[in-house]
Motif scaffolding. Structure first.
Motif, PDB file in Angstrom:
ATOM      1  N   GLU A 157       0.841  -1.199   0.000  1.00 18.11           N
ATOM      2  CA  GLU A 157       0.000   0.000   0.000  1.00 18.11           C
ATOM      3  C   GLU A 157       0.882   1.257   0.000  1.00 18.11           C
ATOM      4  N   ARG A 158       1.960   1.235   0.788  1.00 19.05           N
ATOM      5  CA  ARG A 158       2.906   2.370   0.785  1.00 19.05           C
ATOM      6  C   ARG A 158       3.468   2.589  -0.612  1.00 19.05           C
ATOM      7  N   ASP A 159       3.881   1.493  -1.276  1.00 17.93           N
ATOM      8  CA  ASP A 159       4.470   1.613  -2.605  1.00 17.93           C
ATOM      9  C   ASP A 159       3.446   2.141  -3.609  1.00 17.93           C
ATOM     10  N   TYR A 160       2.199   1.695  -3.454  1.00 18.21           N
ATOM     11  CA  TYR A 160       1.134   2.164  -4.352  1.00 18.21           C
ATOM     12  C   TYR A 160       0.973   3.692  -4.217  1.00 18.21           C
ATOM     13  N   MET A 161       1.001   4.164  -2.972  1.00 15.67           N
ATOM     14  CA  MET A 161       0.821   5.609  -2.773  1.00 15.67           C
ATOM     15  C   MET A 161       2.037   6.404  -3.247  1.00 15.67           C
ATOM     16  N   LEU A 162       3.228   5.862  -3.037  1.00 13.99           N
ATOM     17  CA  LEU A 162       4.423   6.552  -3.537  1.00 13.99           C
ATOM     18  C   LEU A 162       4.397   6.619  -5.068  1.00 13.99           C
ATOM     19  N   GLU A 163       3.905   5.548  -5.687  1.00 17.49           N
ATOM     20  CA  GLU A 163       3.784   5.516  -7.148  1.00 17.49           C
ATOM     21  C   GLU A 163       2.826   6.618  -7.617  1.00 17.49           C
ATOM     22  N   ALA A 164       1.725   6.764  -6.884  1.00 14.29           N
ATOM     23  CA  ALA A 164       0.739   7.801  -7.239  1.00 14.29           C
ATOM     24  C   ALA A 164       1.356   9.194  -7.102  1.00 14.29           C
ATOM     25  N   VAL A 165       2.150   9.396  -6.032  1.00 19.54           N
ATOM     26  CA  VAL A 165       2.802  10.706  -5.845  1.00 19.54           C
ATOM     27  C   VAL A 165       3.778  10.966  -6.983  1.00 19.54           C
ATOM     28  N   ARG A 166       4.558   9.945  -7.349  1.00 23.25           N
ATOM     29  CA  ARG A 166       5.548  10.119  -8.436  1.00 23.25           C
ATOM     30  C   ARG A 166       4.859  10.399  -9.766  1.00 23.25           C
ATOM     31  N   TYR A 167       3.678   9.783  -9.950  1.00 23.25           N
ATOM     32  CA  TYR A 167       2.925  10.011 -11.191  1.00 23.25           C
ATOM     33  C   TYR A 167       2.443  11.461 -11.254  1.00 23.25           C
ATOM     34  N   LEU A 168       1.941  11.953 -10.124  1.00 24.91           N
ATOM     35  CA  LEU A 168       1.396  13.315 -10.095  1.00 24.91           C
ATOM     36  C   LEU A 168       2.491  14.379 -10.088  1.00 24.91           C
ATOM     37  N   PHE A 169       3.617  14.044  -9.421  1.00 27.72           N
ATOM     38  CA  PHE A 169       4.726  15.012  -9.311  1.00 27.72           C
ATOM     39  C   PHE A 169       6.013  14.346  -9.795  1.00 27.72           C
ATOM     40  N   PRO A 170       6.156  14.202 -11.124  1.00 27.22           N
ATOM     41  CA  PRO A 170       7.288  13.442 -11.666  1.00 27.22           C
ATOM     42  C   PRO A 170       8.652  14.013 -11.297  1.00 27.22           C
ATOM     43  N   ASP A 171       8.722  15.286 -10.929  1.00 26.38           N
ATOM     44  CA  ASP A 171      10.019  15.885 -10.585  1.00 26.38           C
ATOM     45  C   ASP A 171      10.442  15.587  -9.146  1.00 26.38           C
ATOM     46  N   LEU A 172       9.523  15.022  -8.364  1.00 23.00           N
ATOM     47  CA  LEU A 172       9.850  14.739  -6.964  1.00 23.00           C
ATOM     48  C   LEU A 172      10.663  13.459  -6.868  1.00 23.00           C
ATOM     49  N   ASP A 173      11.760  13.543  -6.129  1.00 26.42           N
ATOM     50  CA  ASP A 173      12.568  12.349  -5.882  1.00 26.42           C
ATOM     51  C   ASP A 173      12.134  11.796  -4.523  1.00 26.42           C
ATOM     52  N   ILE A 174      11.230  10.840  -4.531  1.00 26.35           N
ATOM     53  CA  ILE A 174      10.685  10.360  -3.263  1.00 26.35           C
ATOM     54  C   ILE A 174      10.619   8.837  -3.260  1.00 26.35           C
ATOM     55  N   GLY A 175      11.236   8.261  -2.246  1.00 23.28           N
ATOM     56  CA  GLY A 175      11.253   6.805  -2.118  1.00 23.28           C
ATOM     57  C   GLY A 175      10.794   6.392  -0.734  1.00 23.28           C
ATOM     58  N   ALA A 176      10.756   5.095  -0.504  1.00 22.56           N
ATOM     59  CA  ALA A 176      10.252   4.554   0.761  1.00 22.56           C
ATOM     60  C   ALA A 176      11.050   5.066   1.967  1.00 22.56           C
ATOM     61  N   GLU A 177      12.346   5.374   1.743  1.00 27.00           N
ATOM     62  CA  GLU A 177      13.184   5.831   2.863  1.00 27.00           C
ATOM     63  C   GLU A 177      12.750   7.194   3.398  1.00 27.00           C
ATOM     64  N   ARG A 178      11.911   7.918   2.625  1.00 25.25           N
ATOM     65  CA  ARG A 178      11.458   9.249   3.059  1.00 25.25           C
ATOM     66  C   ARG A 178      10.185   9.173   3.901  1.00 25.25           C
ATOM     67  N   VAL A 179       9.612   7.987   4.016  1.00 20.35           N
ATOM     68  CA  VAL A 179       8.349   7.847   4.763  1.00 20.35           C
ATOM     69  C   VAL A 179       8.646   7.787   6.258  1.00 20.35           C
ATOM     70  N   ARG A 180       8.093   8.736   7.014  1.00 19.81           N
ATOM     71  CA  ARG A 180       8.366   8.813   8.455  1.00 19.81           C
ATOM     72  C   ARG A 180       7.391   7.984   9.267  1.00 19.81           C
ATOM     73  N   TYR A 181       6.162   7.855   8.777  1.00 16.58           N
ATOM     74  CA  TYR A 181       5.136   7.199   9.587  1.00 16.58           C
ATOM     75  C   TYR A 181       4.018   6.714   8.672  1.00 16.58           C
ATOM     76  N   ARG A 182       3.456   5.566   8.987  1.00 14.20           N
ATOM     77  CA  ARG A 182       2.310   5.057   8.221  1.00 14.20           C
ATOM     78  C   ARG A 182       1.204   4.693   9.190  1.00 14.20           C
ATOM     79  N   TYR A 183      -0.018   4.888   8.795  1.00  7.80           N
ATOM     80  CA  TYR A 183      -1.127   4.425   9.629  1.00  7.80           C
ATOM     81  C   TYR A 183      -2.280   4.002   8.738  1.00  7.80           C
TER      82      TYR A 183
END
Ligand SMILES: Cc1cc2nc3c(=O)[nH]c(=O)nc-3n(C[C@H](O)[C@H](O)[C@H](O)COP(=O)(O)OP(=O)(O)OC[C@H]3O[C@@H](n4cnc5c(N)ncnc54)[C@H](O)[C@@H]3O)c2cc1C
Length: 115
Positions: A25-51
């Motif tokens: 689920e985390r990867d799915y959401m990161l994929e969605a963020v990358r799709y919407l903001f292709p210039d953002l360099d964001i990976g799983a290591e940037r996730v501080r908290y999940r709920y």
């Protein structure tokens, strides 16, 4: 801006006590963020908290939870002679109207009338 909240998904859940935001689920959401903001360099290591939160929706046979109505409704059952009202659904944008609707209903049942 230091932190951003990203959500949400529409995954059906049978037991809310077991709900977690897993790696898929985390990867799915990161994929969605990358799709919407292709210039953002964001990976799983940037996730501080999940709920995970589970939103109760009316019973439905819909295959896709996204198709289930988010409208609010009052369901009336009976506890012996007494009516039992269950408030189902709703949204942040409609909570106040829903509360007023139910308050008017309850006051009318009590013979107190709307304020
Ligand atoms: C996981 C999830 C995701 C959601 N996502 C969205 C969304 O994206 N967009 C949207 O519009 N809506 C969303 N909603 C719906 C939205 O949160 C609700 O419609 C809204 O919060 C309802 O507001 P309310 O004030 O009527 O009830 P609530 O926000 O549930 O507040 C009720 C309050 O009463 C308190 N309470 C309960 N019993 C008692 C008692 N006996 N004595 C004292 N206090 C009591 C509770 O602690 C709570 O603080 C979501 C809901 C969930 C659960």
């Amino acid at each position: 801006m230091q932190h951003v909240l990203v959500g949400a998904t529409d995954i059906r859940c049978d037991d809310p006590d077991q709900a977690v935001c897993d790696d898929d689920e985390r990867d799915y959401m990161l994929e969605a963020v990358r799709y919407l903001f292709p210039d953002l360099d964001i990976g799983a290591e940037r996730v501080r908290y999940r709920y995970s939160g589970v939103r109760p929706l009316p019973r439905s046979d819909a295959d896709d939870p996204g198709q289930i109505s988010r409208d609010h409704a009052v369901r009336e059952d009976r506890l012996g002679e007494a009516p039992l009202l269950s408030l189902v659904g709703g949204k942040w944008t409609t909570f106040r109207g829903f509360a007023a609707e139910v308050a008017d209903d309850v006051l009318a049942r009590l013979g107190a009338g709307a304020t």
